[in-house]
Design a protein around this motif. Sequence first.
Motif, short mmCIF file in Angstrom:
data_model
loop_
_atom_site.label_atom_id
_atom_site.label_comp_id
_atom_site.label_asym_id
_atom_site.label_seq_id
_atom_site.Cartn_x
_atom_site.Cartn_y
_atom_site.Cartn_z
N ALA A 144 0.79 -1.26 0.00
CA ALA A 144 0.01 0.05 -0.12
C ALA A 144 0.81 1.39 -0.11
N ARG A 145 1.86 1.44 0.82
CA ARG A 145 2.66 2.38 0.79
C ARG A 145 3.52 2.55 -0.57
N ASP A 146 3.99 1.44 -1.17
CA ASP A 146 4.59 1.62 -2.40
C ASP A 146 3.55 2.15 -3.45
N ALA A 147 2.36 1.64 -3.45
CA ALA A 147 1.32 2.15 -4.40
C ALA A 147 1.06 3.57 -4.41
N ALA A 148 1.08 4.17 -2.98
CA ALA A 148 0.76 5.42 -2.75
C ALA A 148 1.67 6.46 -3.37
N ARG A 149 2.81 6.03 -3.31
CA ARG A 149 4.03 6.88 -4.07
C ARG A 149 3.89 6.66 -5.56
N THR A 150 3.45 5.63 -6.28
CA THR A 150 3.52 5.54 -7.60
C THR A 150 2.04 5.60 -8.14
N SER A 151 1.05 5.56 -7.53
CA SER A 151 -0.49 5.50 -8.05
C SER A 151 -1.27 6.36 -7.33
N GLY A 152 -0.80 7.10 -6.07
CA GLY A 152 -1.81 7.82 -5.54
C GLY A 152 -3.07 7.18 -4.78
N TYR A 153 -4.03 7.71 -4.35
CA TYR A 153 -5.19 7.07 -3.85
C TYR A 153 -5.90 5.80 -4.51
N GLU A 154 -5.69 5.96 -5.87
CA GLU A 154 -6.24 4.79 -6.67
C GLU A 154 -5.21 3.47 -6.23
N GLY A 155 -4.02 3.78 -6.42
CA GLY A 155 -3.21 2.68 -6.15
C GLY A 155 -3.42 2.04 -4.68
N ALA A 163 -6.16 2.29 -2.80
CA ALA A 163 -7.42 1.42 -2.80
C ALA A 163 -7.37 0.25 -3.54
N ALA A 164 -6.77 0.14 -4.75
CA ALA A 164 -6.53 -1.25 -5.50
C ALA A 164 -5.88 -2.16 -4.64
N VAL A 165 -4.91 -1.76 -3.96
CA VAL A 165 -4.23 -3.00 -2.93
C VAL A 165 -5.03 -3.48 -1.93
N VAL A 166 -5.59 -2.46 -1.21
CA VAL A 166 -6.65 -2.93 -0.16
C VAL A 166 -7.81 -3.55 -0.73
N ALA A 167 -8.34 -3.29 -1.70
CA ALA A 167 -9.49 -3.74 -2.20
C ALA A 167 -9.13 -5.39 -2.70
N ARG A 168 -8.16 -5.66 -3.26
CA ARG A 168 -7.66 -6.78 -3.71
C ARG A 168 -7.46 -7.92 -2.43
N SER A 169 -6.81 -7.28 -1.41
CA SER A 169 -6.65 -8.02 -0.27
C SER A 169 -8.07 -8.38 0.34
N VAL A 170 -8.91 -7.55 0.40
CA VAL A 170 -10.18 -7.79 1.07
C VAL A 170 -10.90 -8.81 0.36
N VAL A 171 -10.89 -8.50 -0.98
CA VAL A 171 -11.70 -9.51 -1.83
C VAL A 171 -11.13 -10.99 -2.06
N ASP A 172 -9.91 -11.00 -1.87
CA ASP A 172 -9.25 -12.37 -2.18
C ASP A 172 -9.43 -12.90 -0.64
N GLY A 173 -9.39 -12.07 0.20
CA GLY A 173 -9.44 -12.96 1.74
C GLY A 173 -10.97 -13.14 2.07
N LEU A 174 -12.19 -12.42 1.51
CA LEU A 174 -13.22 -13.00 1.71
C LEU A 174 -13.76 -14.24 0.62
N PHE A 175 -12.88 -14.26 -0.38
CA PHE A 175 -13.31 -15.13 -1.63
C PHE A 175 -11.94 -15.75 -2.20
#
Length: 290
Positions: free
Chosen positions: A177-188, A190-202
């Motif tokens: 998430a910290r790496d994504a913040a530097r390269t892709s901002g909020y969008e990056g 959010a994408a990292v967190v969403a992927r972790s949550v979805v793959d954890g739930l499914f």
Amino acid sequence: MTRAVSAVADVTVFLLLVGAAAGAIVGGVGSQASTATANPAAAQAATLATSTASVEYDLVVPPFEGHEPPDSATRRRRTSHGTVAELLGEAAMSGVTVDGERLSNAGKNFESRVGATTRDRLHSRGHRTAVRVTWSPYPGAPVGSAYHVGDRPPETVDVRAATVTVPSGMENVSEPARDAARTSGYEGVAAVVARSVVDGLFPPAQSRYALRGGYPADVLMRARYERMAELTGTTVAVERDSTTELNRHLTAALAATLRTDMRSRYDSPDDAARAVRTSRVRVTVRTWSP
């Protein structure tokens, strides 16, 4: 098989084992007798982290057109075993919500039985005790869970507290998430967190196994996917798409929601990334004199 897969998957993919273990204990919990004497909540938290229990519960299977149960039953008896803290973590993850709406009700009986087991284990002479179990990928996120055992302490009393953490079933993505913040901002972020949550739930492999298996795993997992799609404002084709594709659709939809929320909540993408805590469930014990 005595232990179902973690309720991170809503007690649905019960064909696999979870090797979760209680994590670091904070808030003053320790082995020293003086610590327990000074903070009775610490002794209670240590009990939850180390004592084990087996919980029998009914898995509630929702009706689903075209998937009638073989014996017309809508409940399946299951048993889950672990430390009480682990079971509390699973109970919290069973009740994950998106914007305040539950993802599934299938594990409600499990949650009730875990609460009863916890109350049986908490004995503190001269004190009242309550347990609050919480998870969210970052504070205030629109996806999360909160589970309670016992009454809330009055605001006027002196409350002692101690916390133990257990795995949530989500990947630890703090560094990505910290790496994504530097390269892709909020969008990056959010994408990292969403992927972790979805793959954890499914979990893709386990979810695929469930969808291809027999009743009730297929019904539960299909209902779960479609409910998550509804809550995140997207659509999925469970019978056509692979679990990898299903997860990609859900991740994109959840990431859009998280991105908007992060922008409103944090001053910078770096601040948002530093707040990410996907992998742990907090089990907080609070005690007070009646």
